[in-house]
Design an enzyme around this catalytic site. Structure first.
Site, PDB file in Angstrom:
ATOM      1  N   ARG A   1      -4.324  -0.742 -17.573  1.00 15.56           N
ATOM      2  CA  ARG A   1      -4.927  -0.773 -16.228  1.00 15.56           C
ATOM      3  C   ARG A   1      -4.677  -2.131 -15.584  1.00 15.56           C
ATOM      4  NH1 ARG A   1      -9.956  -2.214 -16.016  1.00 15.56           N
ATOM      5  NH2 ARG A   1     -10.764  -0.858 -17.644  1.00 15.56           N
TER       6      ARG A   1
ATOM      7  N   ASP B   1       0.214  -0.427   8.461  1.00 19.05           N
ATOM      8  CA  ASP B   1       0.603   0.724   7.643  1.00 19.05           C
ATOM      9  C   ASP B   1       2.048   1.051   8.033  1.00 19.05           C
ATOM     10  OD1 ASP B   1       1.115   3.264   6.610  1.00 19.05           O
ATOM     11  OD2 ASP B   1      -0.981   3.875   6.766  1.00 19.05           O
TER      12      ASP B   1
END
Ligand code: P1T
Length: 404
Positions: free
Chosen positions: A65, A191
């Site tokens: 992780r 974005d």
């Protein structure tokens, strides 16, 4: 073959061009001890990494992780493509957005966002961040720089831009908007999903952070959900990296491999998406059943000059308004044979969808219509098939619809 050290030098001096970086960065063959010279990075499935000494993780790896070699390879490549120092890969585009907001905002902060951005982003802002965490949101028509300037308040922390917007293809001037935030404690986020770094590089225009849904053009094959953040500021990167690990919203090793693979053909795919989209936009513009085409590559497009200024191509996304009621619009969509009637975008295959019923149904009808997302608006993600087949498919669907 470019060896690892030489490759690093070429990259540092910015000699490597986009297509070369897209193929090589992150996948340098390893010849040192234990390396087998793979030209394609292995999919490192191990969830944990053994160490010889208690306090010495092996090559910095401790738990997947926190860091995984396949994901890290992708993160390096993502950074290189946006001319950024750092890249981070997440479980989805909205996971990347969530981590970004959790890392950089606190209750009482204010976000200014493009009015008609992807409705999943809008839902995230309105529900999680506004309702639960009391973050204020102002949606503005960012086509006019002055609207963004007017909305700035003492608690404004983020300016969130989508350009072109999804699905109306509206642009905003990244450079001009970044300039008005200079000297203020405001982070400009773009974005860049629709253009991909092949056609637009927001960081070079003054933005601070780029986000992507890698699900779309970066992966390019409609077989992986993922997200990314690219940036160059050390302190912000540390915060994001901490939250990436702490929330666990990471991209899996297999998806990292898929995106690494997809990116290798990004440049040639984008060229073809662009070429096909121009042809389709021109075809639609001349069709009597079409009222309006939203494609920045059309000379008639109101923001065509801005598109030419800040983008090096126009991409594969477009939307248009059909001169028909909802029933006929639905019939047109259902009459297509090659275009898949599906949400999402950016894959090699052409997709078509009805934003009001599908991707943007979250937005209440009144608000949607005020924005321009009407019942006769259709969005296309133009694929890389043969253009004559695509136009024939559209033509047949128009004929079948009007015959009924
Ligand atoms: O689906 P996900 O990978 O979580 O990405 C979210 C997202 C973020 N930004 C933009 C501009 C997007 O278009 C999306 C996802 N969009 C669709 C699924 C769609 O059909 O528009």
């Amino acid at each position: 073959m470019i060896n690892r050290r030489r490759k690093k030098d070429l990259f540092k001096r910015n000699i490597m061009k986009f297509e070369t970086k897209a193929i090589h960065i992150g996948e340098e063959p390893k010849f040192k001890e234990g390396g087998s010279g793979d030209v394609v990075i292995p999919i490192h499935l191990s969830s944990t990494f053994a160490r010889k000494k208690v306090d010495e993780p092996t090559y910095g790896y401790e738990y997947s992780r926190t860091g995984n070699p396949t994901r890290n390879a992708l993160e390096r490549r993502l950074a290189a493509l946006e001319d950024a120092k750092f890249g981070l890969a997440f479980a989805s585009g909205v996971a990347a957005e969530t981590v970004l907001c959790l890392s950089l905002l606190k209750s009482g902060d204010h976000i200014i966002a493009s009015g008609d951005l992807y409705s999943g982003t809008r839902r995230l802002f309105n529900t999680v961040f506004n309702q639960n965490f009391e973050v204020e949101i102002s949606y503005v028509d960012a086509r006019e720089v002055k609207n963004v300037k007017k909305a700035i308040k003492s608690n404004t922390r983020l300016v969130w831009l989508e350009t072109p917007t999804n699905p109306l293809m509206r642009l905003c001037d990244i450079k001009a908007i970044s300039e008005i935030t200079e000297g203020k404690d405001i982070i400009v986020v773009v974005d860049n999903t629709f253009m991909s770094p092949y056609f637009q590089k927001p960081l070079n225009l003054g933005a601070d952070i780029v986000v992507h849904s890698t699900t779309k053009f970066l992966n390019g094959h409609s077989d992986s959900i993922g997200g990314a953040i690219m940036l160059s500021d050390d302190k912000t990167y540390s915060a994001l990296k901490f939250y990436q690990n702490t929330t666990g919203a990471i991209l899996s090793p297999f998806d990292s491999f898929l995106v690494l693979r997809g990116i290798k053909t990004l440049a040639i795919r984008m060229e073809k998406h662009n070429k096909n989209a121009i042809r389709i936009a021109e075809y639609l513009e001349s069709h009597p059943k079409v009222k309006r085409v939203n494609y920045p590559g059309l000379k008639s497009y109101p923001q065509h000059n801005l598109a030419r200024k800040q983008m090096s191509g126009f991409g594969g996304m477009l939307s248009f308004e059909i001169d028909a009621n909802l029933k006929e619009t639905r019939a047109f969509l259902e009459n297509l044979k090659i275009f898949a009637l599906a949400e999402s975008l950016g894959g090699v295959e052409s997709l078509i969808e009805h934003p009001a019923i599908m991707t943007h149904s979250y937005i209440p009808k009144k608000e949607r219509e005020k924005m321009g997302i009407t019942d006769s608006l259709i969005r296309i993600s133009v694929g890389i098939e043969d253009i004559t087949d695509l136009i024939e498919d559209l033509d047949n669907a128009f004929k079948r619809t009007t015959q009924k």
